[in-house]
Design an enzyme around this catalytic site. Sequence first.
Site, PDB file in Angstrom:
ATOM      1  CG  HIS A 176      57.848  11.886 -47.683  1.00  0.00           C
ATOM      2  ND1 HIS A 176      58.872  11.090 -47.205  1.00  0.00           N
ATOM      3  CD2 HIS A 176      56.951  11.974 -46.670  1.00  0.00           C
ATOM      4  CE1 HIS A 176      58.596  10.721 -45.969  1.00  0.00           C
ATOM      5  NE2 HIS A 176      57.434  11.250 -45.611  1.00  0.00           N
ATOM      6  CG  HIS A 192      52.707  11.669 -43.739  1.00  0.00           C
ATOM      7  ND1 HIS A 192      52.905  10.369 -43.335  1.00  0.00           N
ATOM      8  CD2 HIS A 192      53.947  12.216 -43.852  1.00  0.00           C
ATOM      9  CE1 HIS A 192      54.200  10.142 -43.193  1.00  0.00           C
ATOM     10  NE2 HIS A 192      54.859  11.243 -43.511  1.00  0.00           N
ATOM     11  NE  ARG A 245      48.455  12.536 -40.541  1.00  0.00           N
ATOM     12  CZ  ARG A 245      49.722  12.281 -40.312  1.00  0.00           C
ATOM     13  NH1 ARG A 245      50.253  11.110 -40.644  1.00  0.00           N
ATOM     14  NH2 ARG A 245      50.490  13.179 -39.760  1.00  0.00           N
ATOM     15  CG  ASN A 296      52.471   7.312 -41.506  1.00  0.00           C
ATOM     16  OD1 ASN A 296      51.961   7.751 -42.538  1.00  0.00           O
ATOM     17  ND2 ASN A 296      52.994   8.093 -40.579  1.00  0.00           N
ATOM     18  CE  LYS A 342      59.266   6.364 -44.813  1.00  0.00           C
ATOM     19  NZ  LYS A 342      58.411   7.474 -44.439  1.00  0.00           N
ATOM     20  CG  HIS A 399      61.609   7.729 -40.492  1.00  0.00           C
ATOM     21  ND1 HIS A 399      60.740   8.804 -40.449  1.00  0.00           N
ATOM     22  CD2 HIS A 399      62.420   7.875 -39.416  1.00  0.00           C
ATOM     23  CE1 HIS A 399      61.021   9.556 -39.383  1.00  0.00           C
ATOM     24  NE2 HIS A 399      62.034   9.008 -38.745  1.00  0.00           N
ATOM     25  CG  HIS A 423      61.939  12.783 -43.860  1.00  0.00           C
ATOM     26  ND1 HIS A 423      62.815  11.950 -43.203  1.00  0.00           N
ATOM     27  CD2 HIS A 423      60.718  12.191 -43.764  1.00  0.00           C
ATOM     28  CE1 HIS A 423      62.147  10.908 -42.729  1.00  0.00           C
ATOM     29  NE2 HIS A 423      60.878  11.033 -43.065  1.00  0.00           N
ATOM     30  CG  LEU A 480      60.223  12.904 -34.870  1.00  0.00           C
ATOM     31  CD1 LEU A 480      59.563  11.705 -34.203  1.00  0.00           C
ATOM     32  CD2 LEU A 480      61.583  13.193 -34.223  1.00  0.00           C
ATOM     33  CG  ASP A 526      57.682  14.251 -43.721  1.00  0.00           C
ATOM     34  OD1 ASP A 526      56.756  13.426 -43.828  1.00  0.00           O
ATOM     35  OD2 ASP A 526      58.417  14.309 -42.727  1.00  0.00           O
ATOM     36  CG  HIS A 530      49.970  15.507 -36.328  1.00  0.00           C
ATOM     37  ND1 HIS A 530      49.717  14.223 -35.901  1.00  0.00           N
ATOM     38  CD2 HIS A 530      51.142  15.451 -37.007  1.00  0.00           C
ATOM     39  CE1 HIS A 530      50.685  13.417 -36.292  1.00  0.00           C
ATOM     40  NE2 HIS A 530      51.566  14.132 -36.971  1.00  0.00           N
ATOM     41  CB  ALA A 582      56.681  14.183 -34.750  1.00  0.00           C
TER      42      ALA A 582
HETATM   43  O1  DOR Z   1      57.212  14.488 -38.304  1.00  0.00           O
HETATM   44  C1  DOR Z   1      56.813  13.472 -38.828  1.00  0.00           C
HETATM   45  N1  DOR Z   1      55.490  13.238 -39.001  1.00  0.00           N
HETATM   46  N2  DOR Z   1      57.683  12.554 -39.224  1.00  0.00           N
HETATM   47  C2  DOR Z   1      57.307  11.350 -39.684  1.00  0.00           C
HETATM   48  O2  DOR Z   1      58.157  10.569 -40.000  1.00  0.00           O
HETATM   49  C3  DOR Z   1      55.877  10.969 -39.709  1.00  0.00           C
HETATM   50  C4  DOR Z   1      55.029  12.150 -39.801  1.00  0.00           C
HETATM   51  C5  DOR Z   1      53.576  11.857 -39.509  1.00  0.00           C
HETATM   52  O3  DOR Z   1      53.047  10.869 -40.037  1.00  0.00           O
HETATM   53  O4  DOR Z   1      52.971  12.635 -38.770  1.00  0.00           O
HETATM   54 ZN    ZN Z   2      56.910  11.379 -43.625  1.00  0.00          ZN
END
Ligand code: DOR
Ligand code: ZN
Length: 347
Positions: free
Chosen positions: A16, A18, A20, A44, A102, A139, A177, A222, A250, A254, A266
């Site tokens: 899992h 991310h 970007r 996402n 997802k 999720h 998660h 989250l 996860d 950011h 988050a």
């Molecule tokens: O904290 C999180 N950030 N939870 C998620 O489900 C998405 C993720 C994100 O893409 O930043």
């Molecule tokens: Zn995630």
Amino acid sequence: MTSPVSLTLRRPDDWHVHFRDGPMMEAVVPHTARQFARAIVMPNLVPPVTRRAQAEAYRDRIRAAVPAGVAFEPLMTCYLTDDADPAELAEGHRAGSWIAAKLYPAHATTNSHFGVTSIDRIARGLEAMEKAGMPLLVHGEVTDPEVDIFDREAVFIDQVLGPLLRRHQGLKMVLEHITTAEGVAFVEEHAPRVGGTITPHHLVINRSDIFKGGIRPHLYCLPIAKREPHRRALRRAATSGHPAFFLGTDTAPHTVDTKESACGCAGIFNAPVAMQIYAQVFTDEGALDRLEAFASLNGPRFYGLPPNEERIVLRAAPLMAPDAIDVPQAGRSVVVFRPDTPVGWTF
Ligand code: DOR
Ligand code: ZN
């Protein structure tokens, strides 16, 4: 008993992440590729990855960001929307464009506004996935603002997941998660068709840590960290050796400005320190002999993939990692997660 000075493991996978896109992706991919052989890449983006061609093009961009000489395979996912096309889902799985889909409940988290508004709307897609043997990655939080943020996972399990599993008896699913004792119990009850990923941060922080000494935006993600008994339940599950629990960081980058804001995003960026933290948790729980199952064996078994043959070596020494990484073209940086307690493994 003397402590080991090094730890050799089959190369792990991250089920899992991310990544970007664009400069952020280029900055973060090398950190995951350094530790892990494969990773499940969350879809996402804006716009989300909903079509096979998008997943394949995104995979190419990720591969191009892997440093030369590093072997790393991104495993792609499809973002489910209310109008997900059952044929596209199954065909993309059959052809290897994506490994899973997802489910983001609409408005549950970052870039989830294209997500599913009601499970009924994707029933035909879920049937197609069930037939294709394609796992649903969830999720697991309700989005009803009336439900307290700390209860959203438990309520989702009760109100949404129970009925979903009864309706789709052959569907494989990963509750992503997990953050609660209810999440642990749900996975145990429905294994082996249900698996659960556990992040490094949910193993080392509880909800009080988010407010220790002031509000700490870099600990906000989250699903949000829960009370201490839930953290303990997660540690027990991860280190139990139970095959349904596996590694999923996860990692969710950011930039500093979007985290340290009046309405901070988050997500916790842990890619450079993930294996070191997991190793410390397993050390503290007296379960180092079970780390390889959690990190390198249970996930491949769930997804029907071979485990990796290469090995990685962690050294027993204070964690060495940057406090933040730069995203050069964006002129921004991303803070690296760091537990408050010492980490005695480095990589
Ligand atoms: O904290 C999180 N950030 N939870 C998620 O489900 C998405 C993720 C994100 O893409 O930043
Ligand atoms: Zn995630």
